[in-house]
Design an enzyme around this catalytic site. Structure first.
Site: not given
Length: 358
Positions: A166, A52
């Protein structure tokens, strides 16, 4: 929503020379992903690269666009339709921002790329009956209470800190791989990747090796957080990619997780001093406050990788740093701030050669 940027038969008159199912590489325009795509193409595999470009740039794979077996597609792993792909030969998932500077910028996207995205790719792997490689991370171990860290260690992670988007996302991804393996027999392979460095890394990435080199080459102060005694272990990117390939080529009963990294440990201040010496810089070291949840020590136990994969890193830190320094020097001279590395610096038979972990 995904958009094809360049088809496999793209380029004037080009035709695919390997009419086989492509290997799907998600996050393929990132630092590690672009190296992996180059390696797969060098081995004769057709590659479908999906990214992306949230933390990467199409220029990182520009050198691959003319290859007849390379297809680049703009798409977000979180919103991919599992039915939009035909049969693929294998799946490599490296789709997730890895630099704390970048992954804290959009914490929900960071988290869900490792949950929704991984779930979608596992469904594709189940449908196609193929192996899936999941790039996990040494951040699984958080602030380790054992040293070095082996795969048997469950970690010590803050679930509500700024790095949790994360760390916990990657832990959830490992759990999804385990569930799909147990419930559906999906051959999911997991690597816990430690700090990785080398040519081709974005100069704005924000991680320590590329920060130090960029600062040293401009004679700017090298920023060291805390007192500089915290340790890291740095693996050259060519060695890391070799480890990934060995994981996917391992026997069917091997799934991991397995640590992939360099067990040679170095203090951050010592790394700064070494970069200053290698660059011949006039920089000094500037101390700054330590960020929240920054781990004090990080070193992989790679016993499993050695015994199960016959893998260990081969590149000496100084040699790897010099190749990275030369790459950055060339990019700065030509005003190139992109992700793209320089082909001539490669120590492997791929267009890129090798940092920090994915």
């Amino acid at each position: 929503m995904s958009t094809a940027i360049k088809k496999q038969n793209g380029g004037e008159g080009a035709k695919s020379v390997v009419p086989r199912r492509p290997i799907l590489v998600c996050g393929g325009a990132g630092f590690l992903g672009s190296h992996l795509c180059a390696r797969l193409l060098a081995e004769g595999e057709p590659v479908l690269c999906v990214d992306n470009f949230c933390t990467s740039d199409p220029e990182s794979v520009e050198h691959l666009l003319s290859h007849p077996n390379f297809e680049l597609m703009r798409g977000d792993v979180m919103s991919l339709d599992e039915g939009q792909f035909g049969d693929v030969a294998a799946i490599f998932n490296l789709a997730c921002a890895a630099s704390p500077v970048l992954y804290q910028r959009n914490p929900l996207d960071t988290f869900f790329s490792s949950v929704r995205g991984v779930d979608t790719l596992l469904r594709v792997a189940r449908r196609c009956g193929v192996k899936l490689f999941q790039a996990s991370t040494s951040e699984i171990y958080g602030h380790p209470t054992v040293h070095p860290q082996s795969e048997r260690y469950w970690g010590h992670v803050n679930t509500v800190g700024p790095r949790a988007c994360y760390d916990e996302g990657k832990r959830c991804a490992e759990t999804l791989c385990f569930i799909y393996r147990q419930e559906f027999g999906v051959a999911a392979r997991i690597a816990r990747i430690f700090n990785t460095y080398g040519p081709g890394m974005s100069l704005q990435d924000g991680r320590v090796v590329i920060n130090f080199i960029s600062q040293a080459l401009s004679d700017a102060p090298l920023t060291v957080y805390g007192d500089g005694t915290q340790t890291r272990s740095f693996c050259y990117v060519d060695d890391l990619i070799d480890g990934i390939m060995r994981i996917m080529g391992a026997p069917e009963d091997f799934g991991g997780p397995v640590n992939i990294g360099n067990p040679a440990e170095i203090r951050v201040r010592e790394l700064a001093e070494r970069v200053i010496k290698l660059t011949g810089s006039r920089s000094r070291i500037q101390m700054r406050p330590l960020p929240v949840d920054d781990p004090p020590r990080r070193r992989p136990d790679i016993s499993l990788a050695i015994s199960a994969l016959d893998w260990r890193p081969r590149t000496d830190l100084d040699a790897g740093l010099m190749m990275t320094i030369r790459d950055v020097q060339r990019r700065l001279r030509r005003g190139d701030m992109s992700l793209r590395g320089t082909k001539e610096l490669s120590s492997a038979a791929t267009p890129l050669a090798g940092v920090n972990a994915i």
